[in-house]
Write a protein that holds these residues in place. Structure first.
Motif, PDB file in Angstrom:
ATOM      1  N   GLY A   1     -91.237  19.658 -32.910  1.00  0.00           N
ATOM      2  CA  GLY A   1     -92.243  20.595 -33.575  1.00  0.00           C
ATOM      3  C   GLY A   1     -92.794  19.597 -34.635  1.00  0.00           C
ATOM      4  O   GLY A   1     -92.381  18.582 -35.069  1.00  0.00           O
ATOM      5  N   PRO A   2     -94.010  20.045 -35.040  1.00  0.00           N
ATOM      6  CA  PRO A   2     -94.674  19.312 -36.234  1.00  0.00           C
ATOM      7  C   PRO A   2     -93.871  19.267 -37.172  1.00  0.00           C
ATOM      8  O   PRO A   2     -93.234  20.233 -37.577  1.00  0.00           O
ATOM      9  N   SER A   3     -94.176  18.289 -38.183  1.00  0.00           N
ATOM     10  CA  SER A   3     -93.578  18.156 -39.311  1.00  0.00           C
ATOM     11  C   SER A   3     -94.107  19.616 -40.264  1.00  0.00           C
ATOM     12  O   SER A   3     -95.036  19.930 -40.232  1.00  0.00           O
ATOM     13  N   GLY A   4     -92.843  19.956 -41.093  1.00  0.00           N
ATOM     14  CA  GLY A   4     -93.148  21.232 -41.772  1.00  0.00           C
ATOM     15  C   GLY A   4     -92.856  22.492 -40.930  1.00  0.00           C
ATOM     16  O   GLY A   4     -93.034  23.605 -41.385  1.00  0.00           O
ATOM     17  N   ALA A   5     -92.699  22.236 -39.647  1.00  0.00           N
ATOM     18  CA  ALA A   5     -92.685  23.543 -38.837  1.00  0.00           C
ATOM     19  C   ALA A   5     -91.305  24.442 -38.953  1.00  0.00           C
ATOM     20  O   ALA A   5     -91.157  25.316 -38.822  1.00  0.00           O
ATOM     21  N   GLY A   6     -90.202  23.475 -39.401  1.00  0.00           N
ATOM     22  CA  GLY A   6     -89.181  24.292 -39.714  1.00  0.00           C
ATOM     23  C   GLY A   6     -88.029  23.801 -38.927  1.00  0.00           C
ATOM     24  O   GLY A   6     -86.764  24.509 -38.913  1.00  0.00           O
ATOM     25  N   LYS A   7     -87.863  22.546 -38.505  1.00  0.00           N
ATOM     26  CA  LYS A   7     -86.666  22.128 -37.941  1.00  0.00           C
ATOM     27  C   LYS A   7     -85.391  21.988 -38.663  1.00  0.00           C
ATOM     28  O   LYS A   7     -84.518  22.589 -38.424  1.00  0.00           O
ATOM     29  N   THR A   8     -85.684  21.473 -39.908  1.00  0.00           N
ATOM     30  CA  THR A   8     -84.563  21.366 -40.779  1.00  0.00           C
ATOM     31  C   THR A   8     -84.005  22.621 -41.128  1.00  0.00           C
ATOM     32  O   THR A   8     -82.846  22.929 -41.231  1.00  0.00           O
TER      33      THR A   8
ATOM     34  N   ILE B   1     -80.223  17.977 -31.529  1.00  0.00           N
ATOM     35  CA  ILE B   1     -80.763  16.945 -32.264  1.00  0.00           C
ATOM     36  C   ILE B   1     -82.503  17.371 -32.307  1.00  0.00           C
ATOM     37  O   ILE B   1     -83.234  17.613 -31.759  1.00  0.00           O
ATOM     38  N   ALA B   2     -82.518  17.379 -33.774  1.00  0.00           N
ATOM     39  CA  ALA B   2     -84.008  17.560 -34.041  1.00  0.00           C
ATOM     40  C   ALA B   2     -84.845  16.332 -34.341  1.00  0.00           C
ATOM     41  O   ALA B   2     -84.130  15.375 -34.996  1.00  0.00           O
ATOM     42  N   THR B   3     -85.983  15.821 -33.501  1.00  0.00           N
ATOM     43  CA  THR B   3     -86.481  14.567 -33.534  1.00  0.00           C
ATOM     44  C   THR B   3     -87.829  14.929 -33.159  1.00  0.00           C
ATOM     45  O   THR B   3     -88.468  15.719 -32.588  1.00  0.00           O
ATOM     46  N   HIS B   4     -88.625  13.639 -33.695  1.00  0.00           N
ATOM     47  CA  HIS B   4     -90.052  13.590 -33.234  1.00  0.00           C
ATOM     48  C   HIS B   4     -90.282  12.512 -31.985  1.00  0.00           C
ATOM     49  O   HIS B   4     -91.308  12.524 -31.356  1.00  0.00           O
ATOM     50  N   ASP B   5     -89.082  11.923 -31.869  1.00  0.00           N
ATOM     51  CA  ASP B   5     -89.027  10.767 -31.006  1.00  0.00           C
ATOM     52  C   ASP B   5     -89.010  11.154 -29.553  1.00  0.00           C
ATOM     53  O   ASP B   5     -87.863  11.464 -28.786  1.00  0.00           O
TER      54      ASP B   5
ATOM     55  N   LEU C   1     -74.831  18.868 -35.012  1.00  0.00           N
ATOM     56  CA  LEU C   1     -76.344  18.876 -35.337  1.00  0.00           C
ATOM     57  C   LEU C   1     -76.847  17.699 -36.062  1.00  0.00           C
ATOM     58  O   LEU C   1     -76.290  17.342 -37.249  1.00  0.00           O
ATOM     59  N   ALA C   2     -77.913  17.287 -35.497  1.00  0.00           N
ATOM     60  CA  ALA C   2     -78.331  15.869 -36.089  1.00  0.00           C
ATOM     61  C   ALA C   2     -79.832  16.052 -36.292  1.00  0.00           C
ATOM     62  O   ALA C   2     -80.768  16.412 -35.404  1.00  0.00           O
ATOM     63  N   ASP C   3     -80.413  15.792 -37.677  1.00  0.00           N
ATOM     64  CA  ASP C   3     -81.798  15.987 -38.176  1.00  0.00           C
ATOM     65  C   ASP C   3     -82.134  14.645 -38.154  1.00  0.00           C
ATOM     66  O   ASP C   3     -81.969  13.921 -39.048  1.00  0.00           O
ATOM     67  N   GLU C   4     -83.265  14.440 -37.437  1.00  0.00           N
ATOM     68  CA  GLU C   4     -83.796  13.061 -37.271  1.00  0.00           C
ATOM     69  C   GLU C   4     -82.620  11.889 -37.371  1.00  0.00           C
ATOM     70  O   GLU C   4     -82.949  11.022 -38.324  1.00  0.00           O
ATOM     71  N   PRO C   5     -81.626  11.895 -36.470  1.00  0.00           N
ATOM     72  CA  PRO C   5     -80.711  10.605 -36.612  1.00  0.00           C
ATOM     73  C   PRO C   5     -81.232   9.312 -36.419  1.00  0.00           C
ATOM     74  O   PRO C   5     -80.679   8.288 -36.699  1.00  0.00           O
ATOM     75  N   THR C   6     -82.350   9.327 -35.837  1.00  0.00           N
ATOM     76  CA  THR C   6     -82.868   7.858 -35.432  1.00  0.00           C
ATOM     77  C   THR C   6     -84.004   7.491 -36.108  1.00  0.00           C
ATOM     78  O   THR C   6     -84.884   6.578 -35.943  1.00  0.00           O
ATOM     79  N   GLY C   7     -84.244   8.531 -37.491  1.00  0.00           N
ATOM     80  CA  GLY C   7     -85.594   8.204 -37.940  1.00  0.00           C
ATOM     81  C   GLY C   7     -85.611   6.849 -38.516  1.00  0.00           C
ATOM     82  O   GLY C   7     -86.965   6.258 -38.658  1.00  0.00           O
ATOM     83  N   ASN C   8     -84.709   6.071 -38.788  1.00  0.00           N
ATOM     84  CA  ASN C   8     -84.978   4.821 -39.695  1.00  0.00           C
ATOM     85  C   ASN C   8     -84.283   3.709 -38.891  1.00  0.00           C
ATOM     86  O   ASN C   8     -84.242   2.679 -39.437  1.00  0.00           O
TER      87      ASN C   8
END
Ligand SMILES: Nc1ncnc2c1ncn2[C@@H]1O[C@H](COP(=O)(O)OP(=O)(O)OP(=O)(O)O)[C@@H](O)[C@H]1O
Ligand SMILES: [Mg+2]
Lengths: 301, 217
Positions: free
Chosen positions: B26-33, B183-187, B151-158
């Protein structure tokens, strides 16, 4: 949740791993120890004051209540006769358990603090003192005075109440103030520990949040802080108590010279009393930190 | 769910069945976290109910939540460590706070650090780690208790693609062992890579609803 004793002993044993989770703080730790030591030191004196004035009140209230003094002020040549007459009157007075004329030596001892030793008591126009001991029922002072006035003109009865009562009241009040001071010192200690604990909790807010997120229970997190402050208060109070007791021990004694006064200090088993101060200090710190920790944790998810 | 302003999302009904593998996009700010926080009891929903292992979050005591968190491994988006303790201790933190004897788990810890490629950094302080290293350490911390749910929130962000693949590999393996993964991710590449290996459902928060994404991925 309330502090309980079994948990207290178990947690004092310590958990080295849990202790490492909260970063060490040298400066505030020393401040807490110092505050606890100072408070314990003061408590020792308040306690000594309370116990000493308690002894004083008991003694004046108890012993002197049952004793009075008859003073025979007569010319030298009549003194012996009047003393004998007074003793006869006293012997037949209901409520008088014993009556005894003070010996020359005893009278000299009474005057010694003012006139020094070797006072020729016998050759001085000093009144003869008779010590009167009441039985439990007590005697009728007014009646005795009337009889003495008739039979022994030089006799003056002093039943001590005149000066005893305000002294006992003062001593009782002083004792009360002593205990009140101990209560206030305890409350002030609790307030200081609470502030120190609150500061430590605030400084470690991030640590607490992380611990909470990885599944630490409130009691575990609180325990890490409570243990620290309890141990600091315990060691500080122990130090202060020892110093306070030493100071009391080294107070110059006034026992022999001022027999009717009582030394400021502990006597006999009363020396056990100050030993509970460190335990009280630790208990106060335990409760205060526990409260502060749980207040802080409640606000966290 | 709302933070006091407008509703962030609502009308969601989802059950994570044991052993399932979900992606949350979902887009940034949508509420994944926010959604993940609800899942590990860091937030209470403004409306509706959340059940953790069958128990209603609203009726759970603080200790119940703490115990439930030992069964849920979380990689947070803003990875937080105890900055005064070395990496190894931070990774072992869930063991320590739940009263496990660390020494008996020493082998387990060493294996895990090796898996996330942090063996040589075990004695470093978290502040000395790179962003990617922090995230790997966070994943290691999330799985050390062998939790039932991860539960992983953007685990591959960096982290770079190769390391992402390795992390994914670890999560896929854990899933094969029966763990439930979200897993919450944009990737999108990560999602595609996962789909070739496991039966993964992709959820998407958009227009304040939780939707199952199409098969185009
Ligand atoms: N504690 C908070 N109080 C108020 N609003 C918040 C809070 N946390 C998040 N929000 C808002 O809620 C919305 C959703 O936030 P959330 O962090 O769940 O988004 P996200 O989908 O994880 O975004 P991203 O992909 O950037 O991580 C955002 O608009 C954010 O500003
Ligand atoms: Mg997010």
């Amino acid at each position: 949740m309330k502090p309980d004793l079994t948990a207290m002993t178990a947690f004092l044993a310590g958990d080295a791993q849990a202790d490492r989770l909260v970063p060490p703080t040298g400066f505030t730790a020393r401040l807490t120890i110092f505050a606890a030591a100072a408070m314990a030191f003061l408590t020792v004196f308040a306690m000594a004051l309370s116990l000493a004035t308690g002894r004083l009140a008991d003694r004046w209230g108890d012993e002197l209540a049952r004793a009075s003094t008859l003073r025979i002020s007569a010319p030298m040549d009549q003194r012996a006769a009047q003393t004998a007459a007074a003793l006869r009157v006293l012997e037949t007075t209901p409520g008088v358990a014993a009556a005894r004329a003070l010996s020359e030596d005893e009278q000299r001892a009474l005057l010694e603090p003012w006139f020094g030793p070797d006072l020729p008591v016998a050759s001085l126009p000093i009144p003869q003192l008779i010590e009167v001991i009441e039985d439990d029922a007590g005697y009728d002072a007014a009646g005795l005075r009337l009889r003495l006035a008739a039979e022994v003109p030089g006799a003056v009865l002093d039943d001590h109440t005149r000066w005893r009562r305000p002294l006992v009241t003062a001593a009782d009040r002083l004792r009360l103030l002593g205990w009140l001071s101990i209560g206030l010192i305890g409350a002030a200690t609790a307030a200081m520990i609470t502030m120190a604990a609150q500061a430590a909790l605030a400084a470690n807010a991030q640590v607490i949040a992380v611990l909470r997120l990885v599944g630490a229970r409130d009691a575990y997190i609180a325990g890490a802080f409570v243990r620290r402050f309890t141990l600091r208060a315990l060691s500080g109070a122990a130090l202060g108590t020892v110093l306070g007791m030493l100071a009391v021990l080294l107070l110059p004694s006034a026992q022999a010279e001022a027999g009717f006064l009582t030394g400021l200090g502990f006597q006999g088993w009363h020396w056990v009393w100050p030993l509970i101060i460190p335990i009280l200090g630790a208990a106060v710190a335990y409760a205060a930190t526990w409260q502060a920790a749980h207040r802080t944790l409640k606000e966290l998810s | 769910m709302s933070y006091g302003g407008g509703e962030l999302f609502g009308d969601i009904s989802l059950t994570l069945s044991p052993g399932s593998f979900h992606f949350l996009t979902g887009p940034s700010g949508a509420g994944k976290t926010t959604f993940l926080k609800l899942c590990y009891g860091a937030l209470l929903p403004t409306a509706g109910h959340i059940r953790l292992f069958g128990a209603d979050l609203r009726t759970m005591s603080r200790d119940d939540v703490a115990l439930a968190r030992r069964r849920i491994g979380v990689v947070h988006q803003d990875v937080q460590f105890l900055e005064h303790l070395p990496v190894a201790d931070n990774v072992a933190l869930p063991l320590i706070v739940s009263g496990h004897d660390r020494n008996s788990e020493a082998e387990n810890l060493r294996e895990l650090l090796k898996w996330v490629g942090l063996s040589h950094r075990a004695d470093a302080l978290p502040a000395e780690l790179s962003g990617g290293e922090r995230q790997r350490a966070a994943l290691a911390r999330a799985v050390i208790m062998s939790p039932e749910v991860i539960l992983a929130d953007e685990p591959t962000g960096n982290i770079d693609w190769e390391m992402s693949q390795r992390l994914l590999q670890l999560l896929v393996e854990l899933n094969r062992m029966g763990k439930t993964i979200m897993i919450a991710t944009h990737d999108m590449n990560l999602i595609r890579a996962a789909k070739s290996q496991v039966q993964a459902r992709v959820l998407r928060i958009s227009q304040r609803r939780l939707q199952t994404a199409g098969a185009d991925l």
